[in-house]
Scaffold this active site. Structure first.
Site, PDB file in Angstrom:
ATOM      1  N   GLY A   1       0.823  -1.203   0.000  1.00 10.59           N
ATOM      2  CA  GLY A   1       0.000   0.000   0.000  1.00 10.59           C
ATOM      3  C   GLY A   1       0.852   1.246   0.000  1.00 10.59           C
ATOM      4  O   GLY A   1       1.976   1.246  -0.485  1.00 10.59           O
TER       5      GLY A   1
ATOM      6  N   PRO B   1       2.742   4.735   1.931  1.00  9.51           N
ATOM      7  CA  PRO B   1       3.532   4.985   3.143  1.00  9.51           C
ATOM      8  C   PRO B   1       2.699   5.416   4.346  1.00  9.51           C
ATOM      9  O   PRO B   1       3.016   5.055   5.480  1.00  9.51           O
ATOM     10  CB  PRO B   1       4.488   6.099   2.711  1.00  9.51           C
ATOM     11  CG  PRO B   1       4.633   5.913   1.239  1.00  9.51           C
ATOM     12  CD  PRO B   1       3.271   5.471   0.774  1.00  9.51           C
TER      13      PRO B   1
ATOM     14  N   GLU C   1       5.571  -3.128   1.294  1.00  9.31           N
ATOM     15  CA  GLU C   1       5.709  -2.792  -0.124  1.00  9.31           C
ATOM     16  C   GLU C   1       4.946  -1.493  -0.348  1.00  9.31           C
ATOM     17  O   GLU C   1       3.723  -1.485  -0.472  1.00  9.31           O
ATOM     18  CB  GLU C   1       5.141  -3.919  -0.989  1.00  9.31           C
ATOM     19  CG  GLU C   1       5.848  -5.254  -0.822  1.00  9.31           C
ATOM     20  CD  GLU C   1       7.247  -5.235  -1.405  1.00  9.31           C
ATOM     21  OE1 GLU C   1       7.529  -4.358  -2.247  1.00  9.31           O
ATOM     22  OE2 GLU C   1       8.054  -6.098  -1.023  1.00  9.31           O
TER      23      GLU C   1
ATOM     24  N   CYS D   1      -8.237   6.207 -24.110  1.00  9.72           N
ATOM     25  CA  CYS D   1      -8.691   6.605 -22.778  1.00  9.72           C
ATOM     26  C   CYS D   1      -8.413   5.476 -21.800  1.00  9.72           C
ATOM     27  O   CYS D   1      -8.407   4.304 -22.157  1.00  9.72           O
ATOM     28  CB  CYS D   1     -10.188   6.933 -22.788  1.00  9.72           C
ATOM     29  SG  CYS D   1     -10.578   8.470 -23.652  1.00  9.72           S
TER      30      CYS D   1
END
Length: 435
Positions: free
Chosen positions: A196, A198, A218, A240
């Site tokens: 995820g 910090p 991570e 897009c």
């Protein structure tokens, strides 16, 4: 002339933490007693030694392969629903012992850590869930997997299929949002693996510190790419990109609201709020203090910073937090050597992006603010194992110089042993070497 940029107005009164989370109102916080019962079952499964069996590990890994094979179409659909990911992208995407201890042998024996908690993220919702699960199973642990609530289809897929294929007494999936994550962190784990950002990484590490639980973080961050100006460039095709939910659409839109950022757009910028579509957008030399330069983007926005030399590009990277990955596009071998030797990052890839993610022979993990710990392939097994040093000796022979009273001869003997100078030892024993 710059392209016209159409940025829809965002309702600032809306709570962004709820935006795009369609199921959040139905979220039920786990009953504390119920959760503890589940965790105790996992602990008991681990204690009885079930997961240490190589048969169990192989069975679970084969079952995981079966899960992937038999649910290929559902995987395609879940990834398309959450990320708009095409099917093609989905598919691709002994020891030496001194003579002093003779006769003896030494080895490192891996042992499982115990009960582990795995948090996965929304951007690769299946890969970043199953990669650590594979490592945890291979090492012989029990585990709880908490998928990201921001990829609800993939989270639901994991919650519904894993119990049908894997040992539910050892492997559990618990769905939910931040409240459930916070509850899980209140419990004692033998390892926490988190993917995820910090900010949440600090929360996880703080909670782990209460129990001295080891963690692998991570965390990602900015992943710069150095592009050598001597390389030829290709035209950018118009397309897009589907954004995962409204919350992230608004986050990306807000990145473009800064006047200095707006003025730096040289290509793209069109947005469709109803369909959550963003045209790939190139920004040339936006303000270095802008969020689009300092924060993770996770969207089709590409800030380009021009520098005059190799020295300046390396200095630019070294002045900022260490990245998870660093990319360089160049045929200049000198530049490649300097990138490797003069910068610090979780990994370096030349003339491509992302491919290191699927290379099991290389470790994947961050450094500094981009995280710590590594996994993939054998590194995943090591991450979820404790390498226990084991020394075995025999009572057959005891070497006198190991024990007091001490003298110069014994000192020389010990030194030669630890230097593995066996010829010197022979000379010493024969009285042919001074001490």
């Amino acid at each position: 002339m710059r392209n016209r940029v159409n940025i829809p107005k965002v309702d600032e009164s809306q709570n962004s933490s709820q935006a795009g989370m369609d199921f959040s109102n139905d979220q039920v916080v786990l009953n504390s007693e119920s959760l503890e019962m589940r965790l105790e079952k996992l602990r008991q499964t681990y204690k009885n030694g079930k997961t240490r069996s190589s048969v169990w590990r192989k069975t679970q890994l084969k079952a995981l392969l079966k899960l992937l094979r038999e649910n290929e179409e559902d995987i395609y659909k879940a990834l398309y629903d959450d990320l708009g990911k095409p099917r093609v992208e989905t598919y691709r995407d002994e020891g030496r012992i001194p003579l002093l201890f003779f006769p003896a042998s030494g080895e490192v024996v891996p042992e499982p850590l115990g009960l582990v908690l795995i948090f996965s993220s929304w951007n690769f919702p299946l890969d970043l869930a199953l990669e650590p699960v594979i490592g945890a199973i291979s090492a012989g642990n029990t585990m709880v997997l908490k998928p990201s609530e921001l990829a609800p289809s993939c989270s639901s897929f994991l919650a519904n299929t894993i119990p049908r294929y894997l040992d539910n007494d050892a492997i559990k999936v618990i769905e939910g949002g931040p409240d459930v994550g916070a509850q899980l962190l209140e419990h004692k784990w033998d390892k926490i693996f988190f993917t995820g950002n910090p900010r949440v990484g600090r929360i996880v590490m703080t909670a782990a510190a209460k129990h001295l639980t080891p963690v692998t973080l991570e965390l990602g961050g900015k992943c710069p790419a150095i592009v050598d100006s001597h390389l030829s460039s290709s035209n950018l095709k118009t397309l897009c990109i589907l954004v995962v939910n409204k919350r992230h659409f608004e986050r990306l839109t807000n990145l473009l609201r800064d006047p200095g950022v707006l003025d730096s757009i040289v290509h793209g910028g069109s947005l469709d709020e109803a369909k959550l579509l963003i045209e790939p957008t190139i920004l040339l030399d936006p303000p270095l203090e802008a969020e689009i330069v300092t924060e993770e983007i996770f969207g089709p926005l590409l800030p380009v910073i021009t520098v005059k030399s190799i020295d300046e590009s390396i200095e630019f990277i070294n002045q900022r937090p260490k990245p998870l990955a660093l990319y360089a596009f160049t045929n200049d071998e000198n530049l490649k050597k300097r990138v490797v030797s003069q910068t610090s990052s979780g990994s370096v890839t030349f003339n491509d992006v992302i491919v290191h993610l699927v290379c099991d022979e290389l470790p994947f993990g961050g450094v500094g603010q981009s995280g710590f710990g590594k996994y993939h392939g054998k590194y995943s097994f090591d991450t979820f194992s404790h390498g226990k040093g084991v020394l075995r000796r025999s009572f057959l022979i005891e070497i006198g110089p190991r024990f007091p009273p001490w003298n110069d001869f014994k000192l020389a003997f010990v030194k030669l042993c630890y230097e593995f100078d066996y010829f010197g030892l022979l000379l010493l024993m024969l009285g042919l070497k001074r001490y």
